[in-house]
Design a protein around this motif. Structure first.
Motif, PDB file in Angstrom:
ATOM      1  N   ARG A  49       0.838  -1.211   0.000  1.00  0.00           N
ATOM      2  CA  ARG A  49       0.000   0.000   0.000  1.00  0.00           C
ATOM      3  C   ARG A  49       0.866   1.252   0.000  1.00  0.00           C
ATOM      4  O   ARG A  49       0.517   2.248  -0.640  1.00  0.00           O
ATOM      5  CB  ARG A  49      -0.940  -0.015   1.195  1.00  0.00           C
ATOM      6  N   THR A  50       1.975   1.213   0.702  1.00  0.00           N
ATOM      7  CA  THR A  50       2.899   2.347   0.648  1.00  0.00           C
ATOM      8  C   THR A  50       3.383   2.559  -0.777  1.00  0.00           C
ATOM      9  O   THR A  50       3.466   3.700  -1.254  1.00  0.00           O
ATOM     10  CB  THR A  50       4.086   2.112   1.597  1.00  0.00           C
ATOM     11  N   ALA A  51       3.684   1.472  -1.475  1.00  0.00           N
ATOM     12  CA  ALA A  51       4.112   1.576  -2.871  1.00  0.00           C
ATOM     13  C   ALA A  51       3.016   2.200  -3.730  1.00  0.00           C
ATOM     14  O   ALA A  51       3.293   3.033  -4.615  1.00  0.00           O
ATOM     15  CB  ALA A  51       4.490   0.199  -3.404  1.00  0.00           C
ATOM     16  N   ARG A  52       1.768   1.810  -3.493  1.00  0.00           N
ATOM     17  CA  ARG A  52       0.651   2.390  -4.251  1.00  0.00           C
ATOM     18  C   ARG A  52       0.524   3.884  -3.969  1.00  0.00           C
ATOM     19  O   ARG A  52       0.265   4.679  -4.890  1.00  0.00           O
ATOM     20  CB  ARG A  52      -0.656   1.686  -3.878  1.00  0.00           C
ATOM     21  N   LEU A  53       0.716   4.261  -2.729  1.00  0.00           N
ATOM     22  CA  LEU A  53       0.628   5.679  -2.362  1.00  0.00           C
ATOM     23  C   LEU A  53       1.742   6.486  -3.022  1.00  0.00           C
ATOM     24  O   LEU A  53       1.518   7.597  -3.507  1.00  0.00           O
ATOM     25  CB  LEU A  53       0.671   5.835  -0.845  1.00  0.00           C
ATOM     26  N   VAL A  54       2.939   5.929  -3.034  1.00  0.00           N
ATOM     27  CA  VAL A  54       4.065   6.627  -3.670  1.00  0.00           C
ATOM     28  C   VAL A  54       3.804   6.796  -5.164  1.00  0.00           C
ATOM     29  O   VAL A  54       4.008   7.878  -5.730  1.00  0.00           O
ATOM     30  CB  VAL A  54       5.386   5.878  -3.430  1.00  0.00           C
ATOM     31  N   ALA A  55       3.339   5.739  -5.815  1.00  0.00           N
ATOM     32  CA  ALA A  55       3.053   5.822  -7.246  1.00  0.00           C
ATOM     33  C   ALA A  55       1.979   6.869  -7.526  1.00  0.00           C
ATOM     34  O   ALA A  55       2.081   7.658  -8.475  1.00  0.00           O
ATOM     35  CB  ALA A  55       2.623   4.452  -7.781  1.00  0.00           C
ATOM     36  N   ALA A  56       0.944   6.887  -6.695  1.00  0.00           N
ATOM     37  CA  ALA A  56      -0.127   7.869  -6.872  1.00  0.00           C
ATOM     38  C   ALA A  56       0.366   9.280  -6.600  1.00  0.00           C
ATOM     39  O   ALA A  56      -0.050  10.235  -7.265  1.00  0.00           O
ATOM     40  CB  ALA A  56      -1.300   7.536  -5.955  1.00  0.00           C
ATOM     41  N   VAL A 144       1.812  13.166   4.992  1.00  0.00           N
ATOM     42  CA  VAL A 144       1.266  11.807   5.001  1.00  0.00           C
ATOM     43  C   VAL A 144       2.383  10.860   5.416  1.00  0.00           C
ATOM     44  O   VAL A 144       3.432  10.798   4.764  1.00  0.00           O
ATOM     45  CB  VAL A 144       0.723  11.418   3.613  1.00  0.00           C
ATOM     46  N   VAL A 145       2.180  10.135   6.500  1.00  0.00           N
ATOM     47  CA  VAL A 145       3.211   9.280   7.078  1.00  0.00           C
ATOM     48  C   VAL A 145       2.894   7.815   6.811  1.00  0.00           C
ATOM     49  O   VAL A 145       1.813   7.331   7.164  1.00  0.00           O
ATOM     50  CB  VAL A 145       3.351   9.528   8.592  1.00  0.00           C
ATOM     51  N   THR A 146       3.849   7.108   6.207  1.00  0.00           N
ATOM     52  CA  THR A 146       3.686   5.689   5.907  1.00  0.00           C
ATOM     53  C   THR A 146       4.958   4.942   6.312  1.00  0.00           C
ATOM     54  O   THR A 146       5.994   5.552   6.568  1.00  0.00           O
ATOM     55  CB  THR A 146       3.460   5.464   4.396  1.00  0.00           C
ATOM     56  N   GLY A 147       4.875   3.611   6.363  1.00  0.00           N
ATOM     57  CA  GLY A 147       6.073   2.812   6.580  1.00  0.00           C
ATOM     58  C   GLY A 147       6.139   2.129   7.923  1.00  0.00           C
ATOM     59  O   GLY A 147       5.127   1.724   8.499  1.00  0.00           O
ATOM     60  N   VAL A 148       7.354   2.014   8.465  1.00  0.00           N
ATOM     61  CA  VAL A 148       7.589   1.265   9.699  1.00  0.00           C
ATOM     62  C   VAL A 148       8.556   2.044  10.606  1.00  0.00           C
ATOM     63  O   VAL A 148       9.289   2.911  10.143  1.00  0.00           O
ATOM     64  CB  VAL A 148       8.198  -0.115   9.374  1.00  0.00           C
ATOM     65  N   ASP A 201      -6.956   3.662   0.349  1.00  0.00           N
ATOM     66  CA  ASP A 201      -7.941   3.893  -0.710  1.00  0.00           C
ATOM     67  C   ASP A 201      -8.529   5.298  -0.631  1.00  0.00           C
ATOM     68  O   ASP A 201      -8.791   5.920  -1.675  1.00  0.00           O
ATOM     69  CB  ASP A 201      -9.058   2.850  -0.637  1.00  0.00           C
ATOM     70  N   GLU A 202      -8.742   5.805   0.561  1.00  0.00           N
ATOM     71  CA  GLU A 202      -9.290   7.158   0.696  1.00  0.00           C
ATOM     72  C   GLU A 202      -8.284   8.204   0.207  1.00  0.00           C
ATOM     73  O   GLU A 202      -8.669   9.178  -0.440  1.00  0.00           O
ATOM     74  CB  GLU A 202      -9.690   7.425   2.145  1.00  0.00           C
TER      75      GLU A 202
END
Length: 214
Positions: A49-56, A144-148, A201-202
């Motif tokens: 999902r992080t990858a999808r967010l980066v691509a978007a 927007v914060v993602t990851g670990v 998704d949001e």
């Protein structure tokens, strides 16, 4: 969950930056120093999902910053004042400067416009690094914060962002920690008090909306 109008306002590409936290090969890759964390990040779908967010973000014109933790081979400048740091020194895989361990892990795409910020010390991807100055230069209002991990670095990033005056947005399904059931409890009882908690998704729905001419 936030209202659509509020999330649309908070995620305006012109004033939003996406931060990936320690999504590096030596942490979430197949040869991770922390295999349990890497497994959760992958099996939960958080890394994908992080990858999808980066691509978007790339498609929507949202600036991306990748925060990477590393250490010198001689350990100079690294912290030694907590159990976590001492344990990290003994791990079979080291996040050494210039090694493959500190490269961004697949499947996260990295574009020429992305910035990679490395740190040699501490727990936070923001405090004591260039990130705050970069955010201000980008005109950032929302981060927007993602990851670990949801155990340490992610909450540090959220708290620092809020303390510095940014709105923190956390897609809860794009972060991971150990054990797996710790993450939703931490989000519900801690991050939800200080950040806008949403889903991948949001966020994607907002960034894929048609843009009105400015």
């Amino acid at each position: 969950m936030p209202s659509d109008a509020r999330l649309i306002e908070q995620l305006d590409p012109a004033s939003t930056v996406l931060l990936t936290v320690e999504c590096q090969r030596g942490v979430v890759g197949p040869e991770s120093a922390l295999p349990e964390l890497a497994a959760v990040a992958r099996t939960s779908g958080a890394l994908a999902r992080t990858a999808r967010l980066v691509a978007a973000a790339h498609e929507a014109g949202v600036q991306v910053i990748h925060a990477v933790a590393q250490r010198r081979p001689d350990g100079r400048g690294a912290n030694h004042n907590a159990r976590l740091f001492r344990a990290a020194e003994r791990l079979p895989v080291q996040q050494t400067v210039g090694s493959t361990a500190v490269r961004i892990a697949d499947p996260i795409p990295v574009s020429e416009g992305d910035l990679v910020v490395h740190r040699l010390h501490g727990l936070s991807p923001i405090a004591g690094t260039d990130v705050d100055a970069l955010l201000r230069n980008f005109g950032c209002r929302s981060l927007v914060v993602t990851g670990v991990s949801a155990n340490v670095a992610v909450p540090n990033a959220v708290f620092d962002a809020v303390n510095l005056g940014y709105t923190a947005v956390v897609p809860a399904d794009a972060i991971a920690g150990v054990p797996a059931d710790y993450t939703p409890a931490m989000v519900r009882n801690t991050l939800a008090l200080v950040a806008t908690v949403t889903t991948t998704d949001e966020v994607l729905a907002v960034w894929k909306r048609p843009r009105r001419p400015r």
